[in-house]
Write a protein that holds these residues in place. Structure first.
Motif, mmCIF file in Angstrom:
data_model
loop_
_atom_site.group_PDB
_atom_site.id
_atom_site.type_symbol
_atom_site.label_atom_id
_atom_site.label_comp_id
_atom_site.label_asym_id
_atom_site.label_seq_id
_atom_site.Cartn_x
_atom_site.Cartn_y
_atom_site.Cartn_z
ATOM 1 N N VAL A 1 26.675 -16.934 30.245
ATOM 2 C CA VAL A 1 26.658 -15.520 30.648
ATOM 3 C C VAL A 1 25.270 -14.914 30.382
ATOM 4 C CG1 VAL A 1 28.054 -13.413 30.706
ATOM 5 C CG2 VAL A 1 29.060 -15.514 29.838
ATOM 6 N N TYR B 1 35.296 -18.366 42.566
ATOM 7 C CA TYR B 1 34.202 -17.397 42.678
ATOM 8 C C TYR B 1 33.088 -18.061 43.475
ATOM 9 C CZ TYR B 1 30.531 -14.085 41.128
ATOM 10 O OH TYR B 1 29.516 -13.151 41.073
ATOM 11 N N ASP C 1 27.563 -13.967 36.362
ATOM 12 C CA ASP C 1 28.939 -14.402 36.582
ATOM 13 C C ASP C 1 29.073 -15.922 36.705
ATOM 14 O OD1 ASP C 1 29.798 -11.794 36.545
ATOM 15 O OD2 ASP C 1 29.969 -11.596 38.728
ATOM 16 N N THR C 2 27.973 -16.629 37.017
ATOM 17 C CA THR C 2 28.077 -18.072 37.263
ATOM 18 C C THR C 2 27.223 -18.886 36.290
ATOM 19 O OG1 THR C 2 26.347 -17.931 38.970
ATOM 20 C CG2 THR C 2 28.643 -17.746 39.688
#
Length: 309
Positions: A95, A164, A90-91
Motif C-alpha cells: 500500500v 480489481y 490500491d495495487t
C-alpha cells in the motif's frame, strides 16, 4: 535502519508515517436534497517524530478540496490525489508504505513524480456494476503560458468482489512546459487464501524522488497472505531502463503486519534494491524509503506500530 548509501553510509532512525503517512484532518457532508450533497476534506500530514508537517510543510498538504456528489458521480475541486496514484496504492501489497513501497521505483506521474495535484478539477464515478471512471485536470496557473505546470490524467476500470483492474494515465508539464507521462496498468485478485498483485507501467519522463527516467518499463508482482491475525506481504519490482544509460533496478521486499485490533497494528518490513548505477548517482541510483521518507541507500529495514483514531 537504512544502509547501502554512498561510501557505505547507513543510519538508524526513529521516524513517523513508515507504513502509511501520518494524517489528521476534517471532513464533512451536507445533504442538499434531491440526492445531491456537498462535502469537503482538509487533511494534513503531521510528523510524530518531530512535530513538523510532511508534504513540504503545507498546512493541509495531503488533501484540501470541496465537492458535490450524487448518483452520477463526484465533482471535486482542490488539492487531491492523481488518478494514477490511487491505482498504484490500491495495487501495491505494501500500500505504498514500509520498506517495500512500490514508489521506491515506480513514479506516480510527471517530472516531479508527485502523487497529488494542485488547482485540480476532478470527476469520479463508480457504477453499481463496478465500472469506474476517474478524470482530473490541474491548472498550471502560469501567466501567458497555460501549458506550464499543467497536468491531466485519468483512469478507467472494473472493481467488484475479488477483482480489481484499472488502467490509468498521467501527463505533467514542468515549469518550462516539458512533459512527462506514464501509463499504469494495476491489478489485484483476492483468491481467499491469498491476494495476487500485478502492475505494468510505461514511463516516459516521470520521476522517482527527483530521478527522471526518460523511458522505462516497470513491473510489479506481489502477494498478500492472511496468517491468523496478521498478513504476510511480498513483492518484486523490475525497472527496465530503455535509455542508453541502462539504469536498471530491481527491488525485493517482504513484510508482515499483525493486527492487535481494528485500529492498532504492529509491522515489520525489509527491502533491497539492486541498482545498475553506483551509489549516489543522481540519475539512476534508487533508494529504499517508506511512505514518508525516501531513504539514503539501497537497503532498508523497519519495525513499528500504527494506530488510527
Amino acid at each position: 535502519h537504512e544502509s547501502g548509501g554512498p561510501n557505505g553510509s547507513s543510519a538508524n532512525k526513529l521516524t513517523s508515517g513508515v507504513a502509511s503517512g501520518s494524517r489528521l484532518g476534517f471532513k464533512g457532508t451536507e445533504d442538499l436534497g434531491g440526492g445531491l450533497s456537498g462535502f469537503y476534506i482538509l487533511e494534513m500530514g503531521p510528523l510524530a517524530d518531530t512535530g513538523g508537517l510532511a508534504q513540504g510543510g503545507l498546512a493541509f498538504g495531503r488533501q484540501a478540496l470541496v465537492g458535490l456528489q450524487n448518483e452520477w458521480g463526484s465533482l471535486l475541486l482542490g488539492r487531491q490525489y492523481t488518478p494514477v496514484a490511487i491505482v498504484q496504492t490500491d495495487t501495491d501489497p505494501f500500500v505504498t508504505g514500509l520498506a517495500g513501497d512500490s514508489a521506491n521505483l515506480i513514479s506516480a506521474g510527471g517530472p516531479g513524480g508527485n502523487n497529488r495535484m494542485d488547482n485540480t478539477v476532478r470527476y469520479s464515478l463508480t457504477s453499481p456494476r463496478g465500472f469506474t471512471l476517474d478524470l482530473a485536470y490541474g491548472f498550471g496557473e502560469v501567466e501567458n503560458h497555460p501549458s506550464y505546470k499543467r497536468q491531466y490524467g485519468g483512469a478507467v476500470g472494473y472493481v467488484a468482489g475479488p477483482a480489481y483492474v484499472k488502467i490509468g494515465y498521467q501527463n505533467v508539464n514542468d515549469a518550462q512546459g516539458v512533459p512527462g507521462s506514464m501509463t499504469f496498468l494495476g491489478t489485484r485478485y483476492d483468491f481467499g487464501i491469498a491476494t495476487a498483485y500485478f502492475d505494468y507501467v510505461v514511463n516516459k519522463g516521470s520521476a522517482v524522488f527527483g530521478i527522471v527516467n526518460a523511458d522505462s518499463r516497470d513491473m510489479l508482482v506481489g502477494i498478500g497472505v492472511p496468517i491468523g491475525a496478521g498478513r504476510l506481504l511480498a513483492s518484486y519490482i523490475r525497472k527496465d531502463d530503455r535509455t542508453p544509460a541502462n539504469y536498471d533496478a530491481n527491488q525485493l521486499a517482504i513484510g508482515y503486519v499483525h493486527f492487535l485490533s481494528k485500529r492498532t497494528s504492529l509491522y515489520t518490513s525489509i527491502a533491497r534494491i539492486d541498482n545498475n548505477a553506483a551509489p549516489g548517482n543522481k540519475a539512476g541510483f534508487y533508494r529504499v524509503g517508506n511512505a514518508t521518507e525516501q531513504g539514503l541507500g539501497s537497503r532498508g529495514f523497519n519495525v513499528g506500530m500504527r494506530h488510527a483514531f
